[in-house]
Design an enzyme around this catalytic site. Structure first.
Site, short mmCIF file in Angstrom:
data_model
loop_
_atom_site.label_atom_id
_atom_site.label_comp_id
_atom_site.label_asym_id
_atom_site.label_seq_id
_atom_site.Cartn_x
_atom_site.Cartn_y
_atom_site.Cartn_z
N GLU A 37 0.85 -1.19 0.00
CA GLU A 37 0.00 0.00 0.00
C GLU A 37 0.89 1.24 0.00
O GLU A 37 1.74 1.39 0.89
CB GLU A 37 -0.90 0.03 1.25
N HIS A 122 -13.15 4.44 8.28
CA HIS A 122 -12.28 4.30 9.46
C HIS A 122 -12.91 4.99 10.65
O HIS A 122 -13.46 6.07 10.52
CB HIS A 122 -10.91 4.96 9.20
N LYS A 147 -13.75 -1.92 2.96
CA LYS A 147 -12.77 -1.85 4.05
C LYS A 147 -13.42 -1.11 5.23
O LYS A 147 -13.80 0.06 5.10
CB LYS A 147 -11.51 -1.11 3.59
N THR A 287 -3.12 -16.06 33.02
CA THR A 287 -2.06 -15.51 33.87
C THR A 287 -2.59 -14.33 34.68
O THR A 287 -3.78 -14.02 34.64
CB THR A 287 -0.81 -15.19 33.01
N LYS A 291 -6.10 -15.59 37.33
CA LYS A 291 -6.03 -17.01 37.68
C LYS A 291 -7.15 -17.43 38.63
O LYS A 291 -7.54 -18.58 38.66
CB LYS A 291 -4.67 -17.33 38.30
N ASP A 327 0.81 -25.15 36.69
CA ASP A 327 1.94 -24.60 37.47
C ASP A 327 2.31 -25.57 38.57
O ASP A 327 3.47 -25.81 38.88
CB ASP A 327 1.55 -23.27 38.15
N GLY A 358 0.26 -16.39 43.90
CA GLY A 358 -0.28 -17.46 43.06
C GLY A 358 0.69 -18.62 42.88
O GLY A 358 0.30 -19.78 42.98
N ALA A 359 1.97 -18.31 42.62
CA ALA A 359 2.95 -19.38 42.40
C ALA A 359 3.13 -20.18 43.68
O ALA A 359 3.17 -21.42 43.65
CB ALA A 359 4.27 -18.79 41.93
N GLY A 463 13.64 -21.61 37.41
CA GLY A 463 12.24 -21.36 37.07
C GLY A 463 11.93 -21.71 35.63
O GLY A 463 10.76 -21.93 35.28
#
Ligand code: NAP
Length: 496
Positions: A37, A122, A147, A287, A291, A327, A358-359, A463
């Protein structure tokens, strides 16, 4: 025929400011693009813009779209409307392959047979609700291609664009701009979009949210996407730096699966989980920060995930969404492997876990099931207490960490993570010879904690192994196929 022959092209926009640069960038772009374009509105002088159209059409090696976007539709052309349309008319008269004419200007353009007319609309503010009305109005003007490009303020705006594409009767270019619209630039192909735009390199984007041609080809394997392609994605916020798209897409290709995996930056989990069923995602990674917040939208939970109360994986089986926590399995697998090397098991081992997020939760539940004697140390004591209550283990304040007497020490805080790589959660003197030290942080792969543990004769687990294993188990759950672990490791190492 046009639609099936040209459908799903990659178009590289050229936004150079002179005819010479436009021609030279057009030639480079033509090596990577199916179509180019030329954004004539980026060329400041009218005479130069005119020369650019002539010269480019003589030298082109791929089909060309000529666009001269006015400021009112997000372009750069700020001269008179008469001059702007004169340039577009010239492109048509010279037989440009495609000429992009804004919907409100189409009546002032004289068509010639050889040039195909893209009639465009647009919206740089939003993705309006009356998309089908806009589509029908454009179709009334007999375009060769429609478009419609809008701005996504939320990820679910993309879903309306996909529905528009699915119902399109003639070749249609449609996607959303902006970061939340990123996925529409990739998935437009699945839903039958005529083309997608990608920049030649970073910094040369012609609109917000545009990917580079390299990202589109090398991460998302755009050319392989078709209407049968199954969808996967990572739900989180932020997700733009996630390595998961690169890992899973490479793995899908390696195993010959017609799947694509995209980042899904989700601000409003309720709305997304309601709407996502319309486009049939087959699975998700989940993530931070979703979670736990995603749980009410699932139909079922695996036994471990239910105990943990948090998930990182969703599998869609015939419309039923089930949550898993890979995990947890991943952390246990890494530690078990390390114990096996020392001819030991996890049963009855004393484990100190630093962190209660969380981990930590996933790891603590996993190790409890293996018979470990766990103590949680956390900066915010209330969180340590809550986790220890849920897992049924001990807890201490973070300051007590120097007194630990453990077989296994696990860091689940972000201390030591890039860019703060000189930080470590514990002083070196508590790392005793023979102890197993596991750091959930994987960037860098060898954190200061692990380096000092190695220096003191500890066994270390990084890790990265947990990260790869959790992705590998996701892959297995989604596909029932053994994951390509070596490839996954290679992809992550290259990215890190
Ligand atoms: P999270 O839920 O936000 O929890 C963060 C934990 O770190 C909390 O316990 C927090 O303590 C503690 N913390 C953060 N900064 C601290 C500081 N300066 N001093 C002391 N404690 C601090 O996060 P998460 O999901 O558990 O993730 C934690 C880390 O694990 C991250 O680095 C993440 O990349 C890593 N991780 C790795 C994997 C893998 O596969 N390898 C998987 C998941 C997570 P407070 O409670 O006091 O705030």
């Amino acid at each position: 025929l046009v639609q099936t022959f040209y459908i799903n092209m990659i178009c590289i926009p050229i936004t150079a400011r002179s005819p010479e640069d436009t021609v030279s960038e057009m030639i480079s772009a033509s090596k990577h693009a199916d179509i180019v374009e030329l954004r004539i509105d980026y060329i400041p002088e009218l005479q130069n813009a005119e020369a650019c159209i002539e010269e480019s059409l003589k030298r082109k090696t791929k089909p060309v779209i000529i666009t001269n976007r006015p400021e009112r539709e997000g372009g750069k052309f700020n001269g008179s409307e008469q001059d702007r349309l004169r340039l577009l008319q010239k492109a048509i008269d010279l037989g440009a392959d495609y000429v992009d004419v804004e919907y409100d200007s189409i009546k002032q353009i004289t068509r010639r047979n050889s040039s195909k007319i893209i009639i465009s609309h647009h919206n740089f503010k939003e993705t309006p609700h009356n998309l089908s009305k806009i589509y029908d109005d454009i179709c009334q003007q007999k375009p060769d291609i429609v478009k419609i490009v809008t701005y996504a303020n939320d990820i679910i705006d993309n879903i309306r664009i996909f529905e528009l594409l699915k119902s399109a009767q003639i070749p249609t270019i449609s996607f959303c701009m902006g970061e939340p619209g990123y996925i529409s630039r990739i998935l437009t192909k699945k839903f039958g979009g005529f083309l997608t735009f990608a920049s030649l390199e970073k910094g040369k984007e012609s609109a917000p949210g545009q990917l580079t041609v390299d990202e589109l080809s090398k991460i998302y394997h755009f050319k392989e996407i078709n209407e049968e392609t199954k969808l996967y994605g990572i739900i989180g916020n932020p997700v733009s730096h996630s390595m998961s798209p690169a890992i899973h897409n490479a793995s899908f290709i390696e195993k010959g699966l017609n799947n694509v995996y995209v980042p899904l930056k989700i601000a409003n989990i309720d709305a997304f989980m309601r709407e996502c069923r319309k486009i049939d995602f087959q699975g998700f990674s989940v993530t931070i920060p979703h979670k736990e917040s995603v749980l009410p939208f699932l139909d079922d939970l695996d036994h471990t995930a239910r105990k943990i109360g948090a998930i990182n994986t969703i599998v869609n089986r015939k419309g039923k969404l089930t949550g898993y926590n890979t995990d947890c399995m991943a952390a246990v697998m890494g530690l078990e492997y390390s114990m096996k090397e020392a001819n030991e098991t996890l049963n009855n081992k004393k484990v100190s876990i630093i962190g209660a997020g969380g981990a930590a939760r996933a790891i603590a539940f996993g190790l409890k099931e293996k018979g470990c004697d766990i103590t949680i140390f956390n900066r915010t004591i209330e969180r340590a207490e809550k986790l220890s209550h849920d897992v049924k283990c001990k807890f201490e304040s973070f300051e007590e960490i120097h007194q630990i007497d453990s077989d296994i020490l696990i860091n689940t805080t972000s201390i030591g993570m890039f860019p703060d790589v000189n930080q470590t959660p514990v002083s070196k003197n508590i790392l005793k010879k023979g102890m197993i030290v596991f750091d959930a942080v994987y960037n860098p792969i060898e954190t200061r904690l692990l380096r000092e543990a190695n220096e003191n004769g500890c066994h270390t687990v990084n890790g990265l192994s947990m990260f790869i294993n959790q992705a590998a188990e996701q892959f297995r759950l989604w596909t029932n196929i053994d994951p390509p672990i070596e490839l996954m490791t290679k992809v992550v190492k290259e990215m890190l």
